[in-house]
Design an enzyme around this catalytic site. Structure first.
Site, PDB file in Angstrom:
ATOM      1  NE  ARG A   7      -4.035   1.949   2.428  1.00  0.00           N
ATOM      2  CZ  ARG A   7      -4.211   2.671   3.199  1.00  0.00           C
ATOM      3  NH1 ARG A   7      -3.500   2.473   4.430  1.00  0.00           N
ATOM      4  NH2 ARG A   7      -5.091   3.459   3.376  1.00  0.00           N
ATOM      5  CG  ASN A  38      -0.996   8.302   3.623  1.00  0.00           C
ATOM      6  OD1 ASN A  38      -1.607   7.213   2.830  1.00  0.00           O
ATOM      7  ND2 ASN A  38      -0.493   9.358   2.799  1.00  0.00           N
TER       8      ASN A  38
END
Ligand code: HEM
Length: 272
Positions: A7, A38
């Protein structure tokens, strides 16, 4: 850490290209790390730092953090059952990392198919790339915050469930994700969560995609055909995945005299 590393490369490449901008610390907490998609969920920063330190100790100033991200993503996938692909190298590291930019360009799990297509097209990726790379959701975890709106409050209607979800899967998810626990983790993106395989596509086909952005892949005939083919043929999925990862890894790379090779991945060089 395989899912985190995969990711991480994706989130790096979508924002200003694959330039390791996602790794930069920001003294004012306004870097990519601090952006909504994030903060609190992107994993693997310490591992990337450790890899970089080892590489620097052997080959100082040669391998960029952006290349390390691309290689780590590939090796992570291979380690958990995926197939090897060659990673083109030579990326340089960037100087800028912006929370606002990351918030704007990273795709949201609440996006519909047309929105996802536009989002991927903005970085030069097509419908095939969108569907195949979504197969990255065959490994890893998610926070209930991302799932709960589908379970308890769909389209802002209290008590409504997303009709794209299989009702028994929705029931199962409700046991994992109580409505008041957004930080709880669903440790299962598909039934074989720690193996890189094609079960994600079977899950999507069975209306068991975790995010709206997964379920919505069935809403378009072209995307549905790609889902079906990947579900049936691990061989074709693995080779397609490698091809799309190379494409993603080439987004707006800095090369030659652009950028720098960072000494540590979390900060630009002091002589820059
Ligand atoms: C299509 C658009 C995409 C959306 C909207 C999306 C969204 C998300 C979200 C919301 C999570 C859960 C984060 C959390 O709550 O902890 C997640 C996890 C993950 N995503 Fe995606 N994603 C997309 C595409 C991709 C792509 C292209 C890849 C890689 C090729 C990828 C790989 C992963 C992995 C491996 C995880 C698990 C991370 C972990 O366990 O730490 N995703 N994604």
């Amino acid at each position: 850490m395989a899912p985190g590393l995969l990711r991480m490369h994706f989130h790096d490449c979508f924002v200003r290209g694959c330039d390791a901008s996602v790794l930069l610390d920001s003294p004012t907490n306004t870097g990519e790390k601090d952006a909504l998609p994030n903060a609190g969920s992107l994993r693997g920063f310490a591992e990337i730092d450790a890899i970089k330190a080892e590489v620097e100790s052997i080959c100082p100033g040669v391998v960029s953090c952006a290349d390390i991200l691309a290689l780590a993503a590939r090796d992570a996938v291979v380690k958990v059952g995926g197939r090897y692909w060659s990673v083109p190298l030579g990326r340089k590291d960037g100087f800028v990392s912006s929370m606002a930019e990351a918030n704007t360009v990273l795709p949201s799990p609440f996006m519909t198919f047309p929105q996802l297509v536009l989002n991927f097209a903005a970085v030069g990726l097509n419908v095939m790339d969108l569907v195949i790379l979504s197969g990255g959701h065959t490994i890893g975890q998610a926070h209930c915050a991302v799932v709960n709106p589908r379970l308890y409050n769909f389209n802002g209607v209290p008590g409504a469930t997303d009709p794209l979800l299989d009702p028994s899967f929705a029931n199962l998810l409700r046991t994992m994700c109580p409505s008041d626990q957004p930080l709880t983790i669903v440790g299962q993106m598909d039934a074989t969560n720690s193996t890189f395989d094609t079960n994600y596509f079977r899950a999507v086909n069975n209306r068991r995609g975790l995010f709206l952005s997964d379920s919505t892949l069935l809403s378009n005939p072209v995307a549905r055909r790609i889902v079906n083919r990947a579900a049936r043929s691990p061989r074709s999925f693995f080779s397609d995945f490698g091809r799309s990862m190379v494409k993603m890894g080439n987004i707006n790379v800095l090369t030659g005299s652009q950028g720098e090779i960072r000494q540590v991945c979390s900060a630009v060089n002091t002589n820059a």
